[in-house]
Motif scaffolding. Structure first.
Motif, PDB file in Angstrom:
ATOM      1  N   GLY A 146       0.857  -1.252   0.104  1.00 61.41           N
ATOM      2  CA  GLY A 146       0.060  -0.158   0.096  1.00 61.41           C
ATOM      3  C   GLY A 146       0.870   1.182   0.131  1.00 61.41           C
ATOM      4  O   GLY A 146       0.467   2.371  -0.656  1.00 61.41           O
ATOM      5  N   ALA A 147       1.951   1.289   0.828  1.00 60.49           N
ATOM      6  CA  ALA A 147       2.878   2.545   1.044  1.00 60.49           C
ATOM      7  C   ALA A 147       3.363   2.666  -0.493  1.00 60.49           C
ATOM      8  O   ALA A 147       3.448   3.902  -0.809  1.00 60.49           O
ATOM      9  CB  ALA A 147       4.144   2.160   1.838  1.00 60.49           C
ATOM     10  N   SER A 148       3.782   1.643  -1.332  1.00 60.94           N
ATOM     11  CA  SER A 148       4.368   2.093  -2.618  1.00 60.94           C
ATOM     12  C   SER A 148       3.436   2.419  -3.436  1.00 60.94           C
ATOM     13  O   SER A 148       3.728   3.293  -4.564  1.00 60.94           O
ATOM     14  CB  SER A 148       5.117   0.578  -3.146  1.00 60.94           C
ATOM     15  OG  SER A 148       4.411  -0.340  -3.484  1.00 60.94           O
ATOM     16  N   VAL A 149       2.079   1.817  -3.442  1.00 59.52           N
ATOM     17  CA  VAL A 149       1.190   2.345  -4.487  1.00 59.52           C
ATOM     18  C   VAL A 149       0.808   3.860  -3.979  1.00 59.52           C
ATOM     19  O   VAL A 149       0.688   4.561  -5.160  1.00 59.52           O
ATOM     20  CB  VAL A 149      -0.064   1.286  -4.448  1.00 59.52           C
ATOM     21  CG1 VAL A 149      -1.283   2.104  -5.017  1.00 59.52           C
ATOM     22  CG2 VAL A 149      -0.071  -0.146  -4.708  1.00 59.52           C
ATOM     23  N   ALA A 150       0.717   4.205  -3.026  1.00 60.44           N
ATOM     24  CA  ALA A 150       0.483   5.500  -2.549  1.00 60.44           C
ATOM     25  C   ALA A 150       1.467   6.409  -2.961  1.00 60.44           C
ATOM     26  O   ALA A 150       1.366   7.407  -3.479  1.00 60.44           O
ATOM     27  CB  ALA A 150       0.333   5.734  -1.121  1.00 60.44           C
ATOM     28  N   ARG A 151       2.891   6.154  -2.747  1.00 61.23           N
ATOM     29  CA  ARG A 151       4.035   6.818  -3.203  1.00 61.23           C
ATOM     30  C   ARG A 151       3.972   7.187  -4.932  1.00 61.23           C
ATOM     31  O   ARG A 151       4.268   8.075  -5.279  1.00 61.23           O
ATOM     32  CB  ARG A 151       5.296   6.235  -2.737  1.00 61.23           C
ATOM     33  CG  ARG A 151       6.611   7.104  -3.216  1.00 61.23           C
ATOM     34  CD  ARG A 151       7.707   6.518  -2.577  1.00 61.23           C
ATOM     35  NE  ARG A 151       8.000   5.175  -3.485  1.00 61.23           N
ATOM     36  CZ  ARG A 151       8.091   3.941  -2.792  1.00 61.23           C
ATOM     37  NH1 ARG A 151       7.662   3.733  -1.782  1.00 61.23           N
ATOM     38  NH2 ARG A 151       8.381   2.795  -3.568  1.00 61.23           N
ATOM     39  N   VAL A 152       3.795   5.944  -5.488  1.00 59.64           N
ATOM     40  CA  VAL A 152       3.829   5.951  -6.977  1.00 59.64           C
ATOM     41  C   VAL A 152       2.428   6.826  -7.490  1.00 59.64           C
ATOM     42  O   VAL A 152       2.770   7.624  -8.638  1.00 59.64           O
ATOM     43  CB  VAL A 152       3.969   4.702  -7.633  1.00 59.64           C
ATOM     44  CG1 VAL A 152       3.657   4.775  -9.114  1.00 59.64           C
ATOM     45  CG2 VAL A 152       5.131   3.879  -7.139  1.00 59.64           C
ATOM     46  N   PHE A 153       1.573   6.863  -6.948  1.00 62.29           N
ATOM     47  CA  PHE A 153       0.242   7.556  -7.236  1.00 62.29           C
ATOM     48  C   PHE A 153       0.725   9.147  -7.062  1.00 62.29           C
ATOM     49  O   PHE A 153       0.439   9.939  -8.040  1.00 62.29           O
ATOM     50  CB  PHE A 153      -0.607   7.295  -6.328  1.00 62.29           C
ATOM     51  CG  PHE A 153      -2.246   8.111  -6.504  1.00 62.29           C
ATOM     52  CD1 PHE A 153      -2.954   7.903  -7.708  1.00 62.29           C
ATOM     53  CD2 PHE A 153      -2.271   9.367  -5.887  1.00 62.29           C
ATOM     54  CE1 PHE A 153      -3.965   8.597  -8.028  1.00 62.29           C
ATOM     55  CE2 PHE A 153      -3.561   9.985  -6.357  1.00 62.29           C
ATOM     56  CZ  PHE A 153      -4.335   9.932  -7.274  1.00 62.29           C
ATOM     57  N   PHE A 154       1.183   9.403  -6.116  1.00 55.77           N
ATOM     58  CA  PHE A 154       1.421  11.042  -5.995  1.00 55.77           C
ATOM     59  C   PHE A 154       2.843  11.366  -7.023  1.00 55.77           C
ATOM     60  O   PHE A 154       2.717  12.590  -7.613  1.00 55.77           O
ATOM     61  CB  PHE A 154       2.076  11.103  -4.472  1.00 55.77           C
ATOM     62  CG  PHE A 154       0.843  11.264  -3.652  1.00 55.77           C
ATOM     63  CD1 PHE A 154      -0.050  12.237  -3.459  1.00 55.77           C
ATOM     64  CD2 PHE A 154       0.766  10.322  -2.494  1.00 55.77           C
ATOM     65  CE1 PHE A 154      -1.023  12.275  -2.884  1.00 55.77           C
ATOM     66  CE2 PHE A 154      -0.326  10.528  -1.695  1.00 55.77           C
ATOM     67  CZ  PHE A 154      -1.309  11.251  -1.921  1.00 55.77           C
TER      68      PHE A 154
END
Length: 237
Positions: free
Chosen positions: A114-122
């Protein structure tokens, strides 16, 4: 004579100001449709990924192929059939497409943290925003890059199909790097194209359809850029 020229110039300036206001309103409508579509996609993806019964019913069964291919069918329907649709029907197809895409992208939430998905989204949002702003404000003609970007897109699609069978990590890396370049370019190109096809004289139905198709183009650019970046920067579970 001078008074006549001044009046003509004043009318011209007033017309330009009216067009600028209309164009800003049109672009805002495009971005609102796009953002709403992304929000719906995210909600559906989160629901599917966090509901084991639904996730198990889709992934690992033949249904996953239907979920994966359905978004393409919706895009084809909108792209080739929007002129025969009412605006209300086109909207319904767009929202259905965004929802089905969410079900398809739920697999990303299952594979990556989840953390990497959020990071890549931003990261995607920042990159997309910068390139869309460039496309909107630049005086350069980006249409000359259209053929090059389209050929790059076709190459990515063909390479991705091949990689489904060979499962090469090196090929996937190359696809992702080239994909980032292509979709960054397409973001600026599509933004300028959406801006240039705006006409203040369009009726409400036509203007709505143009805004919806513009939103679809930018939505696709954002989603594909995100998918390329998650392959490069995402952390797998």
């Amino acid at each position: 004579m001078y008074e006549t020229e001044n009046r003509t110039m004043a009318r011209t300036e007033a017309a330009r100001a009216e067009i600028d206001v209309g164009l800003r309103s049109h672009m805002l409508r495009v971005y609102n449709y796009m953002a709403s579509g992304l929000l719906l996609t995210g909600i559906v993806a989160y629901f599917v990924a966090n509901t084991p019964a639904v996730a198990n019913a889709i992934f690992g069964t033949p249904l996953q192929w239907l979920v994966m291919l359905a978004p393409l069918a919706f895009v084809m329907v909108l792209s080739f059939g929007i002129h025969r649709m009412t605006f209300a029907t086109a909207q319904a197809v767009y929202w259905a497409y965004a929802a089905v895409m969410g079900a398809s992208l739920a697999s990303i939430l299952l594979v990556f943290t989840g953390a990497s998905v959020a990071r890549v989204f931003f990261i995607t949002a920042g990159t997309f925003g910068a390139m869309s702003l460039y496309g909107y404000t630049t005086k350069a003609d980006l249409s000359k890059f259209g053929s090059f970007l389209f050929m790059g897109l076709i190459g990515i699609v063909l390479a991705s199909v091949v990689n489904l069978f060979v499962a090469s990590s090196a090929l996937q890396f190359a696809i992702s790097v080239i994909g980032v370049i292509v979709f960054v370019g397409l973001t600026a190109y599509d933004t300028q194209r959406i801006k240039e096809i705006y006409l203040a004289s369009d009726d409400g139905e036509t203007a709505g359809k143009k805004a919806l198709m513009g939103a679809l183009s930018l939505y696709l650019d954002f989603i594909n850029l995100f998918m390329m970046l998650i392959q490069l920067l995402g952390n797998r579970r």
